[in-house]
Enzyme design. Structure first.
Site, PDB file in Angstrom:
ATOM      1  N   LYS A   1       2.671   1.904  -5.144  1.00  0.00           N
ATOM      2  CA  LYS A   1       2.947   2.650  -3.918  1.00  0.00           C
ATOM      3  C   LYS A   1       2.217   1.933  -2.781  1.00  0.00           C
ATOM      4  CE  LYS A   1       3.262   7.394  -2.236  1.00  0.00           C
ATOM      5  NZ  LYS A   1       2.615   7.255  -0.945  1.00  0.00           N
TER       6      LYS A   1
ATOM      7  N   LYS B   1       9.382   6.618 -11.543  1.00  0.00           N
ATOM      8  CA  LYS B   1      10.764   7.045 -11.314  1.00  0.00           C
ATOM      9  C   LYS B   1      11.520   7.053 -12.631  1.00  0.00           C
ATOM     10  CE  LYS B   1      10.744   4.857  -6.782  1.00  0.00           C
ATOM     11  NZ  LYS B   1      11.176   3.732  -5.941  1.00  0.00           N
TER      12      LYS B   1
ATOM     13  N   ASP C   1       0.937   0.928   0.706  1.00  0.00           N
ATOM     14  CA  ASP C   1       0.571   1.815   1.799  1.00  0.00           C
ATOM     15  C   ASP C   1       1.012   1.225   3.132  1.00  0.00           C
ATOM     16  OD1 ASP C   1      -0.468   4.017   2.950  1.00  0.00           O
ATOM     17  OD2 ASP C   1      -2.570   3.459   2.705  1.00  0.00           O
TER      18      ASP C   1
ATOM     19  N   GLU D   1       9.253  -0.538   2.052  1.00  0.00           N
ATOM     20  CA  GLU D   1       7.983  -0.277   2.714  1.00  0.00           C
ATOM     21  C   GLU D   1       7.555  -1.523   3.494  1.00  0.00           C
ATOM     22  OE1 GLU D   1       6.926   2.751   2.148  1.00  0.00           O
ATOM     23  OE2 GLU D   1       4.799   2.843   2.651  1.00  0.00           O
TER      24      GLU D   1
ATOM     25  N   SER E   1      10.311  12.577   0.746  1.00  0.00           N
ATOM     26  CA  SER E   1       8.976  12.097   0.361  1.00  0.00           C
ATOM     27  C   SER E   1       8.772  12.410  -1.119  1.00  0.00           C
ATOM     28  CB  SER E   1       7.907  12.722   1.237  1.00  0.00           C
ATOM     29  OG  SER E   1       7.928  14.103   1.055  1.00  0.00           O
ATOM     30  N   LEU E   2       7.593  12.166  -1.616  1.00  0.00           N
ATOM     31  CA  LEU E   2       7.356  12.327  -3.049  1.00  0.00           C
ATOM     32  C   LEU E   2       6.338  13.424  -3.304  1.00  0.00           C
ATOM     33  CD1 LEU E   2       7.009   8.556  -3.985  1.00  0.00           C
ATOM     34  CD2 LEU E   2       8.873  10.055  -4.688  1.00  0.00           C
TER      35      LEU E   2
ATOM     36  N   CYS F   1     -34.257 -13.942  18.277  1.00  0.00           N
ATOM     37  CA  CYS F   1     -34.938 -14.914  19.136  1.00  0.00           C
ATOM     38  C   CYS F   1     -35.987 -14.285  20.046  1.00  0.00           C
ATOM     39  CB  CYS F   1     -33.917 -15.687  19.981  1.00  0.00           C
ATOM     40  SG  CYS F   1     -33.143 -14.693  21.263  1.00  0.00           S
TER      41      CYS F   1
ATOM     42  N   CYS G   1     -34.261  -9.173  21.174  1.00  0.00           N
ATOM     43  CA  CYS G   1     -33.352  -9.663  20.141  1.00  0.00           C
ATOM     44  C   CYS G   1     -34.135  -9.941  18.852  1.00  0.00           C
ATOM     45  CB  CYS G   1     -32.672 -10.936  20.620  1.00  0.00           C
ATOM     46  SG  CYS G   1     -31.756 -11.782  19.317  1.00  0.00           S
TER      47      CYS G   1
ATOM     48  N   GLU H   1       6.176   1.733 -10.230  1.00  0.00           N
ATOM     49  CA  GLU H   1       6.061   0.791  -9.109  1.00  0.00           C
ATOM     50  C   GLU H   1       4.764   1.043  -8.353  1.00  0.00           C
ATOM     51  OE1 GLU H   1       9.458   1.596  -6.652  1.00  0.00           O
ATOM     52  OE2 GLU H   1      10.853   1.372  -8.322  1.00  0.00           O
TER      53      GLU H   1
ATOM     54  N   CYS I   1     -29.902 -18.665  21.103  1.00  0.00           N
ATOM     55  CA  CYS I   1     -30.402 -17.770  20.061  1.00  0.00           C
ATOM     56  C   CYS I   1     -29.898 -18.231  18.689  1.00  0.00           C
ATOM     57  CB  CYS I   1     -29.910 -16.350  20.371  1.00  0.00           C
ATOM     58  SG  CYS I   1     -30.165 -15.207  19.007  1.00  0.00           S
TER      59      CYS I   1
ATOM     60  N   ARG J   1      11.526   6.247   9.073  1.00  0.00           N
ATOM     61  CA  ARG J   1      11.878   7.437   8.322  1.00  0.00           C
ATOM     62  C   ARG J   1      12.026   8.647   9.251  1.00  0.00           C
ATOM     63  NH1 ARG J   1       8.609  11.403   5.939  1.00  0.00           N
ATOM     64  NH2 ARG J   1       9.702  12.499   4.278  1.00  0.00           N
TER      65      ARG J   1
ATOM     66  N   LYS K   1      -1.455   9.523  -7.261  1.00  0.00           N
ATOM     67  CA  LYS K   1      -2.367   9.121  -6.182  1.00  0.00           C
ATOM     68  C   LYS K   1      -3.761   8.830  -6.726  1.00  0.00           C
ATOM     69  CE  LYS K   1      -1.448   9.824  -2.092  1.00  0.00           C
ATOM     70  NZ  LYS K   1      -0.503  10.222  -1.073  1.00  0.00           N
TER      71      LYS K   1
ATOM     72  N   TYR L   1      12.381  -1.001  -2.246  1.00  0.00           N
ATOM     73  CA  TYR L   1      12.156  -0.265  -3.492  1.00  0.00           C
ATOM     74  C   TYR L   1      13.275   0.681  -3.884  1.00  0.00           C
ATOM     75  CZ  TYR L   1      10.207   3.195  -0.204  1.00  0.00           C
ATOM     76  OH  TYR L   1      10.015   4.056   0.829  1.00  0.00           O
TER      77      TYR L   1
ATOM     78  N   CYS M   1     -27.820  -9.847  23.411  1.00  0.00           N
ATOM     79  CA  CYS M   1     -28.822 -10.879  23.656  1.00  0.00           C
ATOM     80  C   CYS M   1     -28.113 -11.960  24.447  1.00  0.00           C
ATOM     81  CB  CYS M   1     -29.314 -11.431  22.312  1.00  0.00           C
ATOM     82  SG  CYS M   1     -30.056 -13.066  22.437  1.00  0.00           S
TER      83      CYS M   1
ATOM     84  N   ASP N   1       5.945 -26.884   5.402  1.00  0.00           N
ATOM     85  CA  ASP N   1       6.141 -26.114   6.631  1.00  0.00           C
ATOM     86  C   ASP N   1       6.700 -27.017   7.731  1.00  0.00           C
ATOM     87  OD1 ASP N   1       5.041 -24.141   5.193  1.00  0.00           O
ATOM     88  OD2 ASP N   1       3.210 -23.911   6.399  1.00  0.00           O
TER      89      ASP N   1
HETATM   90  S1  IVH Z   1      10.367   5.960  -3.429  1.00  0.00           S
HETATM   91  C1  IVH Z   1      12.905   9.589  -2.668  1.00  0.00           C
HETATM   92  N1  IVH Z   1       8.914   3.876  -4.026  1.00  0.00           N
HETATM   93  O1  IVH Z   1       5.801   6.610  -0.381  1.00  0.00           O
HETATM   94  C2  IVH Z   1      11.791   8.728  -2.988  1.00  0.00           C
HETATM   95  N2  IVH Z   1       8.279   5.208  -2.147  1.00  0.00           N
HETATM   96  O2  IVH Z   1       5.569   9.703  -0.309  1.00  0.00           O
HETATM   97  C3  IVH Z   1      11.533   7.775  -1.913  1.00  0.00           C
HETATM   98  N3  IVH Z   1       6.331   4.348  -0.934  1.00  0.00           N
HETATM   99  O3  IVH Z   1       7.988   7.546   2.189  1.00  0.00           O
HETATM  100  C4  IVH Z   1      10.313   6.992  -2.048  1.00  0.00           C
HETATM  101  N4  IVH Z   1       6.001   2.579  -2.216  1.00  0.00           N
HETATM  102  O4  IVH Z   1       6.878   5.266   2.312  1.00  0.00           O
HETATM  103  C5  IVH Z   1       9.066   4.926  -3.203  1.00  0.00           C
HETATM  104  N5  IVH Z   1       7.744   1.973  -4.628  1.00  0.00           N
HETATM  105  C6  IVH Z   1       7.909   3.014  -3.811  1.00  0.00           C
HETATM  106  C7  IVH Z   1       7.058   3.237  -2.712  1.00  0.00           C
HETATM  107  C8  IVH Z   1       7.274   4.364  -1.903  1.00  0.00           C
HETATM  108  C9  IVH Z   1       5.588   3.255  -1.144  1.00  0.00           C
HETATM  109  C10 IVH Z   1       6.120   5.342   0.127  1.00  0.00           C
HETATM  110  C11 IVH Z   1       7.310   5.565   1.012  1.00  0.00           C
HETATM  111  C12 IVH Z   1       7.632   7.027   0.957  1.00  0.00           C
HETATM  112  C13 IVH Z   1       6.348   7.593   0.463  1.00  0.00           C
HETATM  113  C14 IVH Z   1       6.632   8.850  -0.322  1.00  0.00           C
END
Ligand code: IVH
Length: 666
Positions: free
Chosen positions: A116, A287, A118, A171, A83-84, A408, A405, A114, A428, A137, A311, A223, A423, A34
């Site tokens: 997911k 996917k 958070d 992400e 979204s998924l 003490c 406390c 992959e 203490c 997004r 999930k 991703y 306290c 570093d």
């Molecule tokens: S693919 C069209 N891959 O999950 C598909 N999403 O509910 C686009 N997320 O908004 C998403 N890890 O924030 C994809 N390996 C991953 C992910 C991922 C986290 C989140 C992402 C997305 C949400 C979908």
């Protein structure tokens, strides 16, 4: 180097810095220290200050631009950010595959699975390799421009390794340890806490001033591709590999599978393992690998038909409150804790959960004997969510917070405007313990092996009375060896870690003192401003308030702390022990390897071991006989054996003789 123009040197420095950044943040395999990295960055900053016309937006010095954003500008996504769909169990997963088969009969299928992570989805745009825009997004069609904040994220390359034009998605997240530390600091500063790492990451990216995000240790995994018409891959897995080559950080846990049953067992396998990761995941994403098949399947209005999110079930548990105890913190805060019938939750067995304070305890009406729902906030700290009132029998006992406390016996007070009882007895024993633990903790003086159990044991044995006594332990070897669980080796390791901590930078010491409202960030600002503890102690409240971000509340707290005899005595003891109390000594007076611990193994190409040792020692480093967690570098030559293995196991940087020469500027 003499024949090099400033421009050339700047270019060379940028290339080197980018390369090392990439090695560190993307490959997770740094080859320089570093300190060495900081030197390169310092040199570049210096040259750019002297030659402002040569500063470019992709320079690694420009991660934190000067100007806070005026507001968030909308960014229209050329390809919507969808979204998924969710799968809440393995049956839903099998249904997904059946649907795909129906839509594309006969197609051979491969799945990319992959994690997911958070966090927050973002889009990054590059033009000819240069990072030009980053956005949230938003509603999927239009997001917000957060380029200024994304530039501060080290995993976001400012320049790609090839001059391509493309948009990627990924992400942004906050590692769990950073989240915990951030909340601890916020608690000390009386700021509201973030509920989980995702909220903390979101809060950081929604700041107008990029200096906030820069301090937050955000990370990112890329991703997917966004709008990238020139990208010529035929599979998603291949595309991820290309993204990695371009300099993006792609999660290493991605697998390519062909059978749905393999997918099912891979997903299930993460249910138990997810807590071993240093960040939160809320499931996995499956996917279809073939991009042409993805195209053929298309999307619905909200989500692609070629992907699904598996999930994990929510991690809550119901258990019985066997008792309520009260813990006394470092500054005397009394926290009620529910003592629970042990229950497995989110990867660990939970026996206690926080009830936060008297007000919350009353509001939730938790009584001894109650059944309660518990969960981990951000999957980490267990807390009581609510009482299961339907299971009340009438035999439960309400709990009153004590008026004295529990550690003490001093009277406890509720200070105006605070929810907590405190306290106020500085001596203490519970506070003494917590103060020492904090002093030695990783975020402060970072003394490995000096955790809560050890501190409690040493207090009990009379070997410690305050934090400065840590530095007298080297004279108490025999006494340490006489204690339960201690042996030569563990005592050596502890004493070595203590010795090492004497040279910690001033801000760590200031933070470690545990002055109320002085978190790590404030400690850094104070150290930079006052340069030594003596200057800080001599500062008037007005002088303290001249420091950025220090207001009257913090200034008063600092003045009060140093006005105490006990604090002044603590500082004198630390001084006598040789603990660093000023901004690091001039680097010129220090060798480049100051404080670094080396282990040499194998036969070096040109130096003998003695020669190498002498060079290391002359540069301020030390050579040790065996590899441990304290080792900074293992210098390895031909026929290196078990020491090299051990270094690899412990993740210690292994260098060659050439690397050593580079560290020594030879
Ligand atoms: S693919 C069209 N891959 O999950 C598909 N999403 O509910 C686009 N997320 O908004 C998403 N890890 O924030 C994809 N390996 C991953 C992910 C991922 C986290 C989140 C992402 C997305 C949400 C979908």
């Amino acid at each position: 180097m003499q024949s090099m123009t400033v421009e050339e040197r700047i270019r060379e420095l940028r290339e080197k810095i980018n390369e090392h950044n990439w090695r560190y943040h993307v490959l997770d395999a740094p080859v320089i220290t570093d300190a060495e990295f900081d030197r390169l960055l310092e040199e570049l900053k210096q040259l750019e200050t002297e030659n402002p016309e040569l500063v470019t937006p992709d320079s690694p010095t420009q991660r934190v631009g000067g100007q806070p954003a005026a507001g968030f500008t909308p960014v229209v996504h050329r390809v919507p950010m969808l979204s998924l769909d969710n799968a809440f169990g393995v049956d839903d997963l099998r249904d997904f595959v059946r649907r795909v088969r129906n839509l594309a009969p006969g197609a051979s299928m491969e799945f990319v699975v992959e994690l997911k992570v958070d966090g927050l989805a973002v889009s990054l745009q590059y033009e000819e390799g240069l990072f030009i825009r980053g956005a949230t997004r938003g509603d999927g069609e239009v997001g917000e421009d957060i380029t200024h904040n994304l530039r501060t994220v080290k995993a976001v390359p400012l320049r790609l390794r090839r001059p391509v034009t493309l948009e990627v998605r990924g992400e942004v997240f906050m590692p769990r340890s950073s989240f915990l530390q951030l909340n601890q600091e916020r608690e000390e500063q009386g700021l509201p806490l973030f509920a989980n790492p995702r909220n903390a990451a979101a809060g950081s990216l929604r700041q107008l001033d990029p200096r906030v995000a820069a301090e937050r240790n955000l990370d990112m995994y890329t991703y997917a591709l966004g709008y990238a018409p020139d990208f010529k891959e035929t599979t998603h897995f291949g595309a991820l590999q290309k993204l990695r080559e371009l300099g993006f950080k792609v999660n290493p846990q991605i697998v390519l599978l062909t059978e749905i049953e393999e997918v099912v067992s891979y997903c299930e396998s993460w249910r138990g393992r997810r807590y071993d990761l240093p960040y939160d995941i809320d499931g996995l994403v499956i996917k279809i690998n073939d991009l042409a098949l993805q195209q053929q399947l298309g999307t619905t209005a909200k989500s692609p038909r070629w992907a699904i999110a598996y999930k994990f079930p929510a991690e809550q548990a119901v258990t019985r409150v066997e008792g309520i105890t009260v813990q006394v913190g470092r500054i005397g805060t009394l926290t009620p804790l529910a003592e629970l019938a042990p229950v497995k939750l989110a990867g660990t067995v939970v026996k206690r959960a926080s009830l936060h304070n008297e007000d919350i305890l009353r509001e939730k009406d938790v009584r001894i004997g109650d059944h309660v729902v518990i969960q981990k906030a951000g999957d980490i700290i267990p807390e009581v969510v609510e009482v299961v009132f339907s299971r009340r029998t009438g035999a439960e006992t309400p709990f009153e917070m004590p008026s004295a406390c529990p550690a003490c016996g001093s009277e406890v007070t509720r200070l105006p405007g605070e929810a907590a009882l405190r306290c106020l007895n500085f001596a203490c024993p519970a506070q003494v313990l917590e103060r020492i633990v904090h002093f030695a903790s990783r975020g402060a003086m970072d003394i490995e092996g000096m955790g809560p159990a050890t501190v409690a044991q040493l207090l009990q044995a009379g070997l410690l009375a305050d934090a400065a006594d840590i530095y007298n332990l080297e004279d108490k070897r025999e006494a340490l060896l006489g204690l339960e669980r201690w042996a030569e080796k563990s005592v050596d390791n502890l004493l070595l870690a203590i010795e090492k901590s004497k040279g910690q930078p001033l801000w760590r010491l200031l933070y470690g003192l545990g002055i109320r409202f002085v978190g790590a960030r404030t400690a850094r600002l104070l150290a930079d401003h006052f340069q030594s503890i003596d200057n800080l102690m001599a500062a008037s409240p007005e002088e303290l308030e001249a420091v950025p971000e220090v207001g009257p509340k913090i200034a008063r707290s600092i003045s009060e702390f140093f006005a105490l005899d006990s604090s002044r005595q603590l500082i004198s003891k630390l001084r006598a022990a040789g603990v660093n109390l000023a901004l690091q000594k001039e680097t010129a007076a220090q060798g480049p390897l100051e404080g670094k611990i080396f282990v040499i193994t194998g036969t070096l190409p040109t130096y003998s071991r003695d020669e190498a040792s002498r060079l290391i020692e002359e540069a301020g480093g030390r050579v040790a006989g065996s590899v441990s967690k304290n080792t900074d570098y293992v210098l390895a030559g031909e026929k290196a054996g078990s020491k090299l293995e051990k270094a690899k196991q412990l993740g210690i940087t292994v260098i060659t003789e050439d690397d050593l020469k580079q560290l020594l500027n030879l």
